[in-house]
Design an enzyme around this catalytic site. Structure first.
Site, short mmCIF file in Angstrom:
data_model
loop_
_atom_site.label_atom_id
_atom_site.label_comp_id
_atom_site.label_asym_id
_atom_site.label_seq_id
_atom_site.Cartn_x
_atom_site.Cartn_y
_atom_site.Cartn_z
N CYS A 29 0.83 -1.19 0.00
CA CYS A 29 0.00 0.00 0.00
C CYS A 29 0.87 1.24 0.00
O CYS A 29 1.97 1.24 0.55
CB CYS A 29 -0.92 0.00 1.23
N CYS A 36 -4.51 -0.40 10.04
CA CYS A 36 -4.55 -1.39 8.96
C CYS A 36 -3.62 -2.55 9.26
O CYS A 36 -2.47 -2.60 8.82
CB CYS A 36 -4.20 -0.77 7.62
N CYS A 299 -21.32 -18.87 7.90
CA CYS A 299 -20.61 -18.06 6.91
C CYS A 299 -19.80 -18.99 6.01
O CYS A 299 -20.19 -20.12 5.78
CB CYS A 299 -19.74 -17.01 7.59
N CYS A 314 -11.27 -16.37 4.72
CA CYS A 314 -11.95 -15.09 4.91
C CYS A 314 -10.93 -13.98 4.90
O CYS A 314 -9.77 -14.18 5.27
CB CYS A 314 -12.72 -15.12 6.23
N ASP A 315 -11.36 -12.79 4.53
CA ASP A 315 -10.49 -11.62 4.50
C ASP A 315 -9.94 -11.31 5.89
O ASP A 315 -8.86 -10.74 6.03
CB ASP A 315 -11.26 -10.41 3.96
N CYS A 359 -30.74 -15.10 23.05
CA CYS A 359 -30.89 -13.65 22.92
C CYS A 359 -32.09 -13.30 22.03
O CYS A 359 -32.27 -13.91 20.97
CB CYS A 359 -29.61 -13.05 22.34
#
Length: 432
Positions: A29, A36, A299, A314-315, A359
């Site tokens: 980047c 980050c 997910c 996953c990210d 919940c």
């Protein structure tokens, strides 16, 4: 490593819907944003390996994406790091490859890119417009809030360059959304942030992402210094572990109050004209839909492709334990449908504490993302979401409005009719 090749989908399984974020420049980047932690992912590959995706990997990715996507729409999604570091010719090639490898069932291809906006110019903007790109631009609010953490490698704020990029995209009529993180610098100013986007930038699509940076006792001191401005051994690999959070992280109470403050403004005057992803997803939950992995019971359908062809679950879990394989050895479709990935997704529900399963707003949350489940329930059970109190406050607060809008939609009417209803039927305003 074997050069990735275009491959057909595995014959033993039909394609399943999924979404994949590709990292064409890895963690590289041109900015050094303090929060980050993805900048640390360079440690997975070392300085000897270029973070730029090769042409061979690009073609293998696009070909396998098309082969393993059931359609009717296929999304070619780029993220970083800063994906624009890969250069414009790379993206021209990706569009051509997508058109070459698309299948008859693919009625449309959506190209998306998430960028910090500092490299946008007229040539890039014209390309985005010509190819119907959806561009996500990272902005954290007005100058002082944005520049608190979104800085360059020398510690200077990036606000001016980001707004220049935003204006360039708008000048070329590019479809562009705002991605705003909720962090310690802006969390106490919801209306100032929202009105800046709505009234000054004239934004119509806003995504709100809470900053929760986990740390251990061993990593907290470094993490509080910020993830930008370091390289290699000076920056440890971020993993989803530890019960501590950085000073930049939003608290659960701030998170709930921030969402409530914006929601009260939005529901009074902006329904149908400003689209806030969190609110849209919540309305979906009240309609019995799960339109985001973070609020779904399970997910596992949102994966990541690194610059060298490695695929992760996953990210938020780009780390060794969640590496599924490489498209050079195993077809993308097989990695998506693998038992390891299926178990990753199922664990989202299976690891819910009893407190969550009982919940009243479980249907709207389902424990949110597993990356944030690292505190204890009131009775001492592990696995409660760090943001639980904020989500519960938010879902409880918006329930009357959500029920009203869901009823309108179920009657074939429009959700924005809520703004014409008598104020006594509308939710009470909360203080900002």
């Amino acid at each position: 490593m074997t050069t990735p090749q275009p491959q057909a989908n595995t014959p033993e399984s039909d394609p399943v819907p999924y979404h994949l974020l590709a990292k064409p420049a890895g963690a590289a980047c041109n900015l050094g944003c303090k929060y980050c932690f993805f900048l640390s992912k360079e440690n997975l590959y070392g300085e000897r390996e270029s973070p730029l995706m090769s042409e061979a990997t690009l073609e293998a990715y696009i070909a396998q994406l098309m082969a393993s996507s059931p359609g009717p729409q296929v999304q070619v999604a780029w993220q970083g790091g800063e994906p624009m570091l890969r250069g414009l010719d790379f993206y021209k090639r990706s569009v051509a490859l997508a058109n070459r490898y698309r299948k008859p069932q693919h009625s449309s291809i959506l190209h998306t890119i998430q960028t910090n906006g500092t490299l946008v110019d007229d040539e890039w903007a014209a390309f985005f417009k010509a190819n119907n790109y959806l561009v996500g631009l990272s902005v954290d609010g007005p100058r002082a809030m944005h520049d608190a953490y979104r800085i360059d490698k020398h510690g200077r704020g990036s606000f001016d360059e980001v707004i220049r990029g935003w204006n360039c995209l708008r000048r070329h009529d590019v479809d562009v959304n705002i991605l705003c993180t909720i962090n310690a610098a802006n969390a106490d100013h919801p209306l100032e942030v929202y009105k800046f986007f709505r009234d000054e930038l004239k934004a119509h699509y806003i995504q709100l992402i809470p900053i929760v940076e986990r740390a251990t006792e061993q990593t907290i001191a470094f993490a509080n210094q910020g993830w930008g401005g370091h390289r290699g051994v000076d920056r440890p690999l971020y993993k989803q572990e530890g019960h501590l959070v950085t000073d930049r992280s939003v608290t659960a109470e701030q998170f709930g109050s921030f969402l409530n403050g914006i929601f009260d403004e939005w529901v009074q005057r902006d329904v149908g004209t400003v689209y806030v992803t969190t609110f849209d997803v919540a309305l979906g939950s009240w309609l019995g839909q799960h339109n985001s992995c973070v609020v779904s019971p399970t997910c596992g359908s949102a994966l990541v492709l690194e610059h060298n062809g490695d695929v992760y679950s996953c990210d938020h879990f780009v780390e060794p334990d969640h590496l599924l394989g490489n498209i050079g050895q195993t077809p993308l479709g097989a990695l998506v449908a693998s038992e390891k990935q299926r178990r990753f997704g199922q664990n989202k529900f299976d690891t819910l504490p009893k407190y969550c399963k009982e919940c009243p707003v479980l249907f709207a949350c389902y424990g949110e993302c597993p990356r944030n489940r690292f505190i204890q329930t009131p009775d001492g059970e592990e696995g409660l979401n760090y943001l639980c109190a904020g989500y519960k406050a938010f879902f409880t607060h918006i329930e009357p409005s959500m029920k009203t809008m869901a009823k309108l939609i179920s009657q074939g009417r429009y959700a924005d009719e809520i703004m014409q209803m008598p104020k006594e039927n509308a939710p009470a305003q909360t203080s900002a």
